[in-house]
Design a protein around this motif. Structure first.
Motif, PDB file in Angstrom:
ATOM      1  N   LYS A 147      21.173  15.737  24.137  1.00  0.00           N
ATOM      2  CA  LYS A 147      19.795  16.142  24.390  1.00  0.00           C
ATOM      3  C   LYS A 147      18.834  15.062  23.906  1.00  0.00           C
ATOM      4  N   ALA A 148      17.605  15.132  24.405  1.00  0.00           N
ATOM      5  CA  ALA A 148      16.623  14.076  24.140  1.00  0.00           C
ATOM      6  C   ALA A 148      16.308  13.901  22.660  1.00  0.00           C
ATOM      7  N   ASP A 149      16.426  14.971  21.860  1.00  0.00           N
ATOM      8  CA  ASP A 149      16.075  14.884  20.444  1.00  0.00           C
ATOM      9  C   ASP A 149      17.257  14.500  19.557  1.00  0.00           C
ATOM     10  N   ALA A 150      18.389  14.162  20.164  1.00  0.00           N
ATOM     11  CA  ALA A 150      19.587  13.784  19.398  1.00  0.00           C
ATOM     12  C   ALA A 150      19.904  12.309  19.629  1.00  0.00           C
ATOM     13  N   PRO A 151      20.628  11.673  18.701  1.00  0.00           N
ATOM     14  CA  PRO A 151      21.061  10.283  18.914  1.00  0.00           C
ATOM     15  C   PRO A 151      21.791  10.163  20.255  1.00  0.00           C
ATOM     16  N   TYR A 152      21.363   9.221  21.061  1.00  0.00           N
ATOM     17  CA  TYR A 152      21.796   9.197  22.457  1.00  0.00           C
ATOM     18  C   TYR A 152      23.203   8.638  22.675  1.00  0.00           C
ATOM     19  N   LEU A 153      23.800   9.083  23.770  1.00  0.00           N
ATOM     20  CA  LEU A 153      25.068   8.563  24.280  1.00  0.00           C
ATOM     21  C   LEU A 153      24.926   8.555  25.796  1.00  0.00           C
ATOM     22  N   ASP A 154      24.887   7.355  26.395  1.00  0.00           N
ATOM     23  CA  ASP A 154      24.563   7.226  27.816  1.00  0.00           C
ATOM     24  C   ASP A 154      25.588   6.388  28.571  1.00  0.00           C
ATOM     25  N   LEU A 155      25.642   6.657  29.874  1.00  0.00           N
ATOM     26  CA  LEU A 155      26.321   5.782  30.829  1.00  0.00           C
ATOM     27  C   LEU A 155      25.303   5.423  31.906  1.00  0.00           C
ATOM     28  N   ILE A 156      25.246   4.155  32.264  1.00  0.00           N
ATOM     29  CA  ILE A 156      24.375   3.720  33.356  1.00  0.00           C
ATOM     30  C   ILE A 156      25.258   3.043  34.398  1.00  0.00           C
ATOM     31  N   ASP A 157      25.188   3.563  35.608  1.00  0.00           N
ATOM     32  CA  ASP A 157      26.055   3.059  36.675  1.00  0.00           C
ATOM     33  C   ASP A 157      25.216   2.573  37.848  1.00  0.00           C
ATOM     34  N   SER A 158      25.521   1.355  38.297  1.00  0.00           N
ATOM     35  CA  SER A 158      24.859   0.799  39.475  1.00  0.00           C
ATOM     36  C   SER A 158      25.908   0.130  40.347  1.00  0.00           C
ATOM     37  N   GLU A 159      25.471  -0.443  41.429  1.00  0.00           N
ATOM     38  CA  GLU A 159      26.414  -1.107  42.329  1.00  0.00           C
ATOM     39  C   GLU A 159      27.128  -2.267  41.639  1.00  0.00           C
ATOM     40  N   LYS A 160      26.432  -2.922  40.709  1.00  0.00           N
ATOM     41  CA  LYS A 160      26.996  -4.119  40.085  1.00  0.00           C
ATOM     42  C   LYS A 160      27.485  -3.914  38.659  1.00  0.00           C
ATOM     43  N   TYR A 161      26.846  -3.001  37.914  1.00  0.00           N
ATOM     44  CA  TYR A 161      27.159  -2.887  36.488  1.00  0.00           C
ATOM     45  C   TYR A 161      27.567  -1.470  36.074  1.00  0.00           C
ATOM     46  N   LEU A 162      28.399  -1.426  35.039  1.00  0.00           N
ATOM     47  CA  LEU A 162      28.693  -0.192  34.313  1.00  0.00           C
ATOM     48  C   LEU A 162      28.305  -0.453  32.863  1.00  0.00           C
ATOM     49  N   GLU A 163      27.443   0.405  32.331  1.00  0.00           N
ATOM     50  CA  GLU A 163      26.938   0.184  30.979  1.00  0.00           C
ATOM     51  C   GLU A 163      27.235   1.384  30.081  1.00  0.00           C
ATOM     52  N   LEU A 164      27.768   1.100  28.909  1.00  0.00           N
ATOM     53  CA  LEU A 164      27.957   2.107  27.875  1.00  0.00           C
ATOM     54  C   LEU A 164      26.870   1.874  26.830  1.00  0.00           C
ATOM     55  N   GLY A 165      26.151   2.930  26.481  1.00  0.00           N
ATOM     56  CA  GLY A 165      25.093   2.787  25.481  1.00  0.00           C
ATOM     57  C   GLY A 165      25.105   3.942  24.502  1.00  0.00           C
ATOM     58  N   TRP A 166      24.936   3.641  23.222  1.00  0.00           N
ATOM     59  CA  TRP A 166      24.908   4.709  22.229  1.00  0.00           C
ATOM     60  C   TRP A 166      24.061   4.311  21.024  1.00  0.00           C
ATOM     61  N   TYR A 167      23.651   5.327  20.274  1.00  0.00           N
ATOM     62  CA  TYR A 167      22.794   5.120  19.113  1.00  0.00           C
ATOM     63  C   TYR A 167      23.577   4.469  17.985  1.00  0.00           C
ATOM     64  N   PHE A 168      23.003   3.420  17.416  1.00  0.00           N
ATOM     65  CA  PHE A 168      23.615   2.674  16.317  1.00  0.00           C
ATOM     66  C   PHE A 168      22.875   3.044  15.035  1.00  0.00           C
ATOM     67  N   ALA A 169      23.506   3.852  14.205  1.00  0.00           N
ATOM     68  CA  ALA A 169      22.835   4.418  13.033  1.00  0.00           C
ATOM     69  C   ALA A 169      22.415   3.354  12.021  1.00  0.00           C
ATOM     70  N   ASN A 170      21.308   3.644  11.358  1.00  0.00           N
ATOM     71  CA  ASN A 170      20.757   2.797  10.308  1.00  0.00           C
ATOM     72  C   ASN A 170      21.165   3.372   8.947  1.00  0.00           C
ATOM     73  N   PRO A 171      21.290   2.533   7.908  1.00  0.00           N
ATOM     74  CA  PRO A 171      21.681   3.044   6.581  1.00  0.00           C
ATOM     75  C   PRO A 171      20.781   4.151   6.046  1.00  0.00           C
ATOM     76  N   THR A 172      19.505   4.176   6.439  1.00  0.00           N
ATOM     77  CA  THR A 172      18.585   5.196   5.928  1.00  0.00           C
ATOM     78  C   THR A 172      18.565   6.466   6.779  1.00  0.00           C
ATOM     79  N   ASP A 173      19.374   6.521   7.836  1.00  0.00           N
ATOM     80  CA  ASP A 173      19.432   7.722   8.667  1.00  0.00           C
ATOM     81  C   ASP A 173      20.062   8.882   7.902  1.00  0.00           C
ATOM     82  N   SER A 174      19.871  10.079   8.434  1.00  0.00           N
ATOM     83  CA  SER A 174      20.458  11.265   7.810  1.00  0.00           C
ATOM     84  C   SER A 174      21.975  11.266   8.005  1.00  0.00           C
ATOM     85  N   ASP A 175      22.651  12.087   7.221  1.00  0.00           N
ATOM     86  CA  ASP A 175      24.111  12.188   7.336  1.00  0.00           C
ATOM     87  C   ASP A 175      24.515  12.656   8.730  1.00  0.00           C
ATOM     88  N   ASN A 176      23.728  13.569   9.305  1.00  0.00           N
ATOM     89  CA  ASN A 176      24.056  14.078  10.633  1.00  0.00           C
ATOM     90  C   ASN A 176      23.905  12.990  11.696  1.00  0.00           C
TER      91      ASN A 176
END
Length: 224
Positions: A124-153
């Motif tokens: 969901k939009a309010d959660a750390p993201y996990l995405d796939l982007i697909d086009s004719e030329k590219y396949l992209e994996l994207g996800w949230y990269f946590a920072n040391p000051t982020d919450s445990d969750n």
């Protein structure tokens, strides 16, 4: 009589001038002393202000250091190195299943090179993201990269996203794909390199974001 009076007048005048000059010198010395005292006070005030600012700066720096948080650790070794089902970059349904259930789809998105693409979101939009982007030329994996000051969750979700990406990368590129994701999480950046039979345009994790971009048109499946 006239001479005595004149002499007396001249002496009186000279004495008056002397007293006047002496008074002027005294006033000048007093003014100079006052200016020196004022300048000294100003210098002391500046020095004290600078000292306070430096003390505050050090306190702020110490505070920032204390709030840096705990670095996120990825236990890649526990994510598995066994045999996995091999996937090709054009097997979109199976690739999406590896990431879970699609929460939302944007058919009017853009890929890595600003070409028309479809974006599939698995959180969901309010959660750390996990995405796939697909086009004719590219396949992209994207996800949230946590920072040391982020919450445990947030850190937990970021680790889960990284694990899914690691496992999917192994399905697409074999063990080399898993190693690629591990290297990304350790700060390495890969550009324009063939890995496990796939042309990786860009792979990196920085500034709260991980992205792995595969050039589908340059895939070398025969080398897998």
């Amino acid at each position: 009589m006239w001479n005595n009076s004149l002499q007396t007048l001249m002496v009186s005048t000279i004495m008056a001038v002397g007293v006047s000059l002496s008074a002027c010198d005294s006033n000048k010395e007093s003014a100079t002393a006052a200016e020196d005292a004022s300048a000294e006070k100003s210098e002391q005030a500046v020095a004290e202000t600078t000292k306070e600012e430096n003390t505050t700066a050090h306190a702020d720096l110490d505070g920032a250091t204390a709030q840096q948080g705990t670095p996120v650790k990825y236990d890649v070794a526990s994510w598995g190195t066994g045999k996995v089902k091999t996937l090709n970059v054009d097997e979109l349904s199976e690739i999406k299943s590896a990431f879970g259930k699609v929460v939302s789809t944007d058919e009017n998105s853009l890929d890595y090179a600003s070409n028309p693409a479809s974006k599939y979101r698995f959180k969901k939009a309010d959660a750390p993201y996990l995405d796939l982007i697909d086009s004719e030329k590219y396949l992209e994996l994207g996800w949230y990269f946590a920072n040391p000051t982020d919450s445990d969750n947030e850190k937990k979700l970021s680790k889960n996203h990284a694990k899914k990406s690691y496992q999917l990368a192994r399905q697409l590129m074999g063990d080399e794909g898993g190693k690629l994701v591990a290297d990304m999480l350790n700060g390495q950046i890969v550009k324009n390199k063939v890995i496990g039979g796939q042309k990786v345009e860009l792979a990196k994790c920085e500034f709260y974001s991980c992205m792995l971009v595969i050039n589908k048109s340059a895939a070398q499946t025969a080398d897998k």
